[in-house]
Design a protein around this motif. Sequence first.
Motif, PDB file in Angstrom:
ATOM      1  N   UNK A   1       0.811  -1.222   0.000  1.00 52.37           N
ATOM      2  CA  UNK A   1       0.000   0.000   0.000  1.00 52.37           C
ATOM      3  C   UNK A   1       0.843   1.270   0.000  1.00 52.37           C
ATOM      4  N   UNK A   2       1.995   1.229   0.684  1.00 53.99           N
ATOM      5  CA  UNK A   2       2.827   2.429   0.779  1.00 53.99           C
ATOM      6  C   UNK A   2       4.234   2.226   0.219  1.00 53.99           C
ATOM      7  N   UNK A   3       4.582   0.974  -0.061  1.00 51.45           N
ATOM      8  CA  UNK A   3       5.929   0.714  -0.551  1.00 51.45           C
ATOM      9  C   UNK A   3       5.921  -0.444  -1.535  1.00 51.45           C
ATOM     10  N   UNK A   4       6.692  -0.296  -2.608  1.00 54.29           N
ATOM     11  CA  UNK A   4       6.995  -1.415  -3.496  1.00 54.29           C
ATOM     12  C   UNK A   4       8.368  -1.909  -3.074  1.00 54.29           C
ATOM     13  N   UNK A   5       8.479  -3.200  -2.830  1.00 51.47           N
ATOM     14  CA  UNK A   5       9.712  -3.733  -2.261  1.00 51.47           C
ATOM     15  C   UNK A   5      10.196  -4.917  -3.089  1.00 51.47           C
ATOM     16  N   UNK A   6      11.502  -4.974  -3.330  1.00 50.29           N
ATOM     17  CA  UNK A   6      12.119  -6.102  -4.022  1.00 50.29           C
ATOM     18  C   UNK A   6      13.112  -6.774  -3.080  1.00 50.29           C
ATOM     19  N   UNK A   7      13.105  -8.102  -3.072  1.00 46.36           N
ATOM     20  CA  UNK A   7      14.055  -8.875  -2.268  1.00 46.36           C
ATOM     21  C   UNK A   7      14.726  -9.897  -3.172  1.00 46.36           C
TER      22      UNK A   7
ATOM     23  N   UNK B   1      -1.848   3.406 -13.547  1.00 45.40           N
ATOM     24  CA  UNK B   1      -1.002   2.407 -14.208  1.00 45.40           C
ATOM     25  C   UNK B   1       0.410   2.963 -14.384  1.00 45.40           C
ATOM     26  N   UNK B   2       0.500   4.279 -14.676  1.00 43.57           N
ATOM     27  CA  UNK B   2       1.817   4.919 -14.827  1.00 43.57           C
ATOM     28  C   UNK B   2       2.599   4.847 -13.515  1.00 43.57           C
ATOM     29  N   UNK B   3       1.887   5.050 -12.395  1.00 44.98           N
ATOM     30  CA  UNK B   3       2.551   4.972 -11.090  1.00 44.98           C
ATOM     31  C   UNK B   3       3.029   3.553 -10.799  1.00 44.98           C
ATOM     32  N   UNK B   4       2.256   2.556 -11.256  1.00 43.84           N
ATOM     33  CA  UNK B   4       2.645   1.151 -11.073  1.00 43.84           C
ATOM     34  C   UNK B   4       3.977   0.889 -11.767  1.00 43.84           C
ATOM     35  N   UNK B   5       4.079   1.292 -13.050  1.00 45.52           N
ATOM     36  CA  UNK B   5       5.306   0.993 -13.805  1.00 45.52           C
ATOM     37  C   UNK B   5       6.475   1.837 -13.335  1.00 45.52           C
ATOM     38  N   UNK B   6       6.217   3.098 -13.045  1.00 39.62           N
ATOM     39  CA  UNK B   6       7.303   3.943 -12.534  1.00 39.62           C
ATOM     40  C   UNK B   6       7.829   3.374 -11.213  1.00 39.62           C
ATOM     41  N   UNK B   7       6.903   2.968 -10.349  1.00 42.64           N
ATOM     42  CA  UNK B   7       7.289   2.421  -9.053  1.00 42.64           C
ATOM     43  C   UNK B   7       8.075   1.130  -9.170  1.00 42.64           C
ATOM     44  N   UNK B   8       7.610   0.226 -10.048  1.00 38.88           N
ATOM     45  CA  UNK B   8       8.317  -1.043 -10.251  1.00 38.88           C
ATOM     46  C   UNK B   8       9.729  -0.794 -10.789  1.00 38.88           C
ATOM     47  N   UNK B   9       9.831   0.102 -11.777  1.00 35.12           N
ATOM     48  CA  UNK B   9      11.139   0.376 -12.383  1.00 35.12           C
ATOM     49  C   UNK B   9      12.085   1.037 -11.388  1.00 35.12           C
ATOM     50  N   UNK B  10      11.549   1.957 -10.586  1.00 34.69           N
ATOM     51  CA  UNK B  10      12.378   2.636  -9.594  1.00 34.69           C
ATOM     52  C   UNK B  10      12.821   1.667  -8.499  1.00 34.69           C
ATOM     53  N   UNK B  11      11.921   0.769  -8.106  1.00 33.58           N
ATOM     54  CA  UNK B  11      12.240  -0.250  -7.103  1.00 33.58           C
ATOM     55  C   UNK B  11      13.335  -1.184  -7.621  1.00 33.58           C
ATOM     56  N   UNK B  12      13.189  -1.628  -8.882  1.00 33.05           N
ATOM     57  CA  UNK B  12      14.190  -2.532  -9.456  1.00 33.05           C
ATOM     58  C   UNK B  12      15.531  -1.808  -9.627  1.00 33.05           C
TER      59      UNK B  12
END
Length: 532
Positions: free
Chosen positions: A22-28, A57-68
């Motif tokens: 909800x507040x953070x996209x996290x990669x492990x 949807x733009x926030x989803x992809x931006x967030x995923x890319x920034x997280x990665x």
Amino acid sequence: MKLDAKSTIEAGKAILGIELGSTRIKAVLIDQENKPIALGSHTWENQLVDGLWTYSVEAVWYGLQDCYADLRTNVKSLYDTEIETLAAIGVSAMMHGYMAFNEKEEILVPFRTWRNTNTGQAAAALSELFVYNIPLRWSISHLYQAILDNEEHVPSINYLTTLAGFVHWQITGQKVLGIGDASGMLPIDPITKNYSSEMVDKFDKLIAPKGYDWKLRDILPKVLSAGENAGFLTPEGASRLDVSGHLKAGIPVCPPEGDAGTGMVATNAVKQRTGNVSAGTSSFSMIVLEKELSKPYEMIDMVTTPDGSLVAMVHCNNCTSDLNAWINIFKEYQELMGIPVDMDEIYRKLYNHALTGNADCGGLISYNYISGEPITGLADGRPLFVRSANDKFNLANFMRTHLYASVGVLKIGNDILFNEEKIRVDRITGHGGLFKTKGVGQRILAAAINSPISVMETAGEGGAWGIALLASYLANNGNDQSLADFLDKHVFTGNAGIEISPTAEDVSGFNTYIESYKAGLPIEEAAVRFKN
């Protein structure tokens, strides 16, 4: 031969788990022993658009890319190497909600998250039709509410999925969903491990007069259990995750799951008679059942583990957000006084000081409703602190009542399971932000549900680690062990965490508090009605 972390990454044997919370996209990133070796994250917030909570949807992809990208940076810093390929990938996200697409794969309306409570009419009608509790946030409730509201987009629906299902589809081309996440779209038949045929047929019959071109089976993702083949990372998917272009296609991807399922995995709570409590922005408890409940309950959702066992879920929209807001007031005070701020110290001192207060909070009550709370019948929320002149108003009781409030609604739901249904549980594990300050959240939760609570060191890694473990189960389960056995033998190996049992005084105090809390709910209702 055991490889070190750098060699594991360079050999393509590391496994990636990504969770959109909800507040953070996290990669492990985990190694061959399923231990975290690198992390990445991106902070984001939902938006209230036209009265509905959403993420674009733009926030989803931006967030995923920034997280990665953050994960890549950390891997370079720690190991001086680049991620080129992986043994497996898993994607998880907040459960439920509504993502509807047309034939051209265009999203028809903004993503409607679990947090929305506009689906009351639909959820009530479907609960009656199915003789099964259908919560407000489930995908089927969102779909039927859109139908009841005669929304223009409904005839054009070609595919309906969750956030995890959407990301998985876009990076693999596969329209599939893990069974745990799917159980938050529509009830699952525990025998067939698929959507309930009876309920699908009832729904199609219910909406037949509308004359849509689609049937429910046509628009839902295919249901998969943990360990099943869910596709491979496509070249387009690889470039969508890693804009630097280093990540290669062809990596196996496990069935996408919801945050409830990954929480169960991360706390080793997929066996019957085990359970877990996740306590962060929202909170939920998951108790894996030995048999079905005697009847439907409006406060209890029936979902499944990632391998299809029946789970009683008590989901609360609100947990630590209001508590954190009060902590920030103390932070501001410290800044005003010119005292250096250490947030960990503020949390530690205030949380531990709360334990010196009265077990019943001295009569103080807090309602932590940032948003509506279906379990207590509130479609909207107003954070509220209540006291009378003769209550014991001091800092310890003030903090204690906010800690109690964070799990108060959770207690109301779980009292049904333990007191009315006489459910038996061997172990309950806590994870999430509430348990960061050692021992305090544990003790509060133990008092609330009158059960010993364990917390593991690894629980702080949360759902991103849980989905990485499910990806590891896909990649490494060559001898066909059950998911529970795989976790016991290859991940936790006897680690049950540190356990705290409730004291009689704390249990009695919480019971007194919750009776005052329930009696005071009309005050909260009045606040919703009169405070804009």
